[in-house]
Write a protein that holds these residues in place. Sequence first.
Motif, mmCIF file in Angstrom:
data_model
loop_
_atom_site.group_PDB
_atom_site.id
_atom_site.type_symbol
_atom_site.label_atom_id
_atom_site.label_comp_id
_atom_site.label_asym_id
_atom_site.label_seq_id
_atom_site.Cartn_x
_atom_site.Cartn_y
_atom_site.Cartn_z
ATOM 1 N N TYR A 169 2.007 -6.256 2.115
ATOM 2 C CA TYR A 169 0.576 -5.994 1.982
ATOM 3 C C TYR A 169 0.338 -4.526 1.643
ATOM 4 O O TYR A 169 -0.478 -4.190 0.776
ATOM 5 N N MET A 170 1.068 -3.631 2.303
ATOM 6 C CA MET A 170 0.891 -2.197 2.048
ATOM 7 C C MET A 170 1.231 -1.836 0.612
ATOM 8 O O MET A 170 0.540 -1.028 -0.017
ATOM 9 N N GLU A 171 2.281 -2.421 0.064
ATOM 10 C CA GLU A 171 2.646 -2.122 -1.311
ATOM 11 C C GLU A 171 1.598 -2.641 -2.290
ATOM 12 O O GLU A 171 1.333 -2.025 -3.324
ATOM 13 N N VAL A 172 0.990 -3.775 -1.968
ATOM 14 C CA VAL A 172 -0.091 -4.307 -2.799
ATOM 15 C C VAL A 172 -1.259 -3.327 -2.825
ATOM 16 O O VAL A 172 -1.817 -3.008 -3.881
ATOM 17 N N VAL A 173 -1.643 -2.824 -1.651
ATOM 18 C CA VAL A 173 -2.749 -1.858 -1.560
ATOM 19 C C VAL A 173 -2.373 -0.566 -2.272
ATOM 20 O O VAL A 173 -3.198 0.040 -2.965
ATOM 21 N N ARG A 174 -1.114 -0.134 -2.138
ATOM 22 C CA ARG A 174 -0.667 1.085 -2.817
ATOM 23 C C ARG A 174 -0.788 0.939 -4.335
ATOM 24 O O ARG A 174 -1.224 1.853 -5.030
ATOM 25 N N SER A 175 -0.430 -0.214 -4.858
ATOM 26 C CA SER A 175 -0.464 -0.430 -6.300
ATOM 27 C C SER A 175 -1.891 -0.498 -6.841
ATOM 28 O O SER A 175 -2.175 0.032 -7.913
ATOM 29 N N HIS A 176 -2.802 -1.136 -6.104
ATOM 30 C CA HIS A 176 -4.143 -1.385 -6.626
ATOM 31 C C HIS A 176 -5.181 -0.357 -6.210
ATOM 32 O O HIS A 176 -6.135 -0.112 -6.953
ATOM 33 N N LEU A 177 -5.012 0.233 -5.030
ATOM 34 C CA LEU A 177 -6.034 1.162 -4.529
ATOM 35 C C LEU A 177 -5.489 2.570 -4.308
ATOM 36 O O LEU A 177 -6.131 3.549 -4.675
ATOM 37 N N GLY A 178 -4.318 2.681 -3.679
ATOM 38 C CA GLY A 178 -3.705 3.984 -3.441
ATOM 39 C C GLY A 178 -4.460 4.811 -2.416
ATOM 40 O O GLY A 178 -5.386 4.356 -1.740
ATOM 41 N N GLY A 179 -4.068 6.073 -2.286
ATOM 42 C CA GLY A 179 -4.751 7.017 -1.408
ATOM 43 C C GLY A 179 -4.637 6.668 0.062
ATOM 44 O O GLY A 179 -3.689 6.006 0.507
ATOM 45 N N PHE A 180 -5.635 7.103 0.829
ATOM 46 C CA PHE A 180 -5.605 6.919 2.275
ATOM 47 C C PHE A 180 -5.725 5.455 2.676
ATOM 48 O O PHE A 180 -5.407 5.065 3.808
ATOM 49 N N ILE A 204 -2.034 0.584 9.280
ATOM 50 C CA ILE A 204 -2.483 0.574 10.678
ATOM 51 C C ILE A 204 -3.067 -0.785 11.037
ATOM 52 O O ILE A 204 -2.757 -1.360 12.088
ATOM 53 N N ALA A 205 -3.919 -1.319 10.139
ATOM 54 C CA ALA A 205 -4.569 -2.602 10.410
ATOM 55 C C ALA A 205 -3.556 -3.743 10.434
ATOM 56 O O ALA A 205 -3.555 -4.574 11.349
ATOM 57 N N GLN A 206 -2.671 -3.774 9.419
ATOM 58 C CA GLN A 206 -1.742 -4.889 9.312
ATOM 59 C C GLN A 206 -0.722 -4.911 10.440
ATOM 60 O O GLN A 206 -0.579 -5.922 11.138
ATOM 61 N N TYR A 207 -0.037 -3.809 10.627
ATOM 62 C CA TYR A 207 1.047 -3.822 11.604
ATOM 63 C C TYR A 207 0.518 -3.781 13.036
ATOM 64 O O TYR A 207 1.143 -4.332 13.952
ATOM 65 N N GLY A 208 -0.641 -3.164 13.223
ATOM 66 C CA GLY A 208 -1.279 -3.241 14.536
ATOM 67 C C GLY A 208 -1.647 -4.673 14.873
ATOM 68 O O GLY A 208 -1.469 -5.146 16.005
#
Length: 488
Positions: free
Chosen positions: A109-120, A127-131
């Motif tokens: 999930y984090m890599e998907v967000v990194r590819s499409h949105l990036g940044g903070f 934090i949300a996913q692994y928490g």
Amino acid sequence: MAPEFEKNSTNMYVEQSPKGLENGQVQKNVDDDGREKRTGTVLTASAHIITAVIGSGVLSLAWAMAQLGWVAGPVILFLFSFITYFTSTLLADCYRFPGPGSGKRNYSYMEVVRSHLGGFKVQLCGIAQYGNLVGITIGYTITASISMKAVVRSNCFHKEGHQASCTVSNYPYMVIFAIIQIILSQIQNFHKLSWLSILAAVMSFAYSLIGLGLSIAKVAGAGHHVKTSLTGTIVGVDVSGSQKVWRCLQAIGDIAFAYAFATILIEIQDTLRSPPAENKVMKRASLVGVFTTTLFYVLCGTIGYAAFGNNAPGNFLTGFGFYEPFWLIDFANVCIAIHLIGAYQVFCQPIYGFVEGRCSEKWPDNKFIKSQHDINIPWFGVYNLNYFRMLWRTIYVIITAIIAMIFPFFNAILGLIGAASFYPLTVYFPIEMHIAQKKIPKYSFKWIWLHILSWACLIVSFVAAVGSIEGLTQDLKTYKPFKPQDND
């Protein structure tokens, strides 16, 4: 020349680059990214989803319906199912970047967000996913131990009578559950778990059907009469005004938890073979998974409410809404325990992959982290033992078990986890990535209604979290740590 691929993977136990692809040769046992050939299908993906979704959440739906009533209860169930399916289709399209049918694979999930949105937003997603994943594994430890304990209590009630105290501690069963998870956690990666998910999915169907059948029998029984209403529990009769508000909010959180699988959708999609395109297969699997679970949820919630009325227990199989036939209740609780053993692994494997991948990247030459030792296990073949993997996964299971022992509250924990994870992972990120991927113009009609949906879900998640925190606060007022609790 063989192509190079990113090292930023959440799983360090699979091949990172293809071999033998010189001069246009194609190696049949690897995919386009050089990893081991994926073999997942609609069936295995649906099993993963059903394992993740039909879990401990179904056990609390009769209680949730009792708080919300005949009108709001089913409406909220259908709303959550629609939103979950819709946003899961958006998330499935984001597995590859830049387009849904081709491009670079994203393994988490984090890599998907990194590819499409990036940044903070990448850190926010992490934090949300692994928490959330940690919270779910803690919740499943609590629920599995309650089901194990319920078997002992059911036999006690059968022998001693329904009025007997039959006080049993669930802490020894948490230890048993943790030991089983320590062993299963040595499975190297998510791709090896299809058999466990299929078994767990069968178990989830079994105990859901048993609970449903017992509820139908109770409703059809002679002299059955319970109090139900269009609005659920009645203020001044069943609950106070403030209790009504808090419990309704907590019930919404329980329903949100019951539909949580966005946290592992990408990991499930990464198990699928291609062709056909992974996003198309994942959408079909999501439809099968969400439709199946919604059908069970509506039946279990509504018929469970009809069976118990406004006094529905928080967990209708372990809260002893049923006492007989005791052997069938025992079997149902064994099914719950087996299901949660598998579901725990489905949710913790992404955590394992993330930590191990990061450690492998940070210390690439560390022999403790990287070295593997082949062990020949009779009837199972060769197992690749890694001391770091064995040690850290064992520590993780122990920590989640200890936290579960400290806070063994079923409904409040489920509601809080569901409320905290539903908005960011099921709604916000899929919508934002869809807007970025499709380049939807700002303030266009589609952009506006997607944001209206996002904001509405934010409000729902916030109030549900508040209700669950209040419920947890009330539980803590009467809780005595490490003492047997019979009000699970």
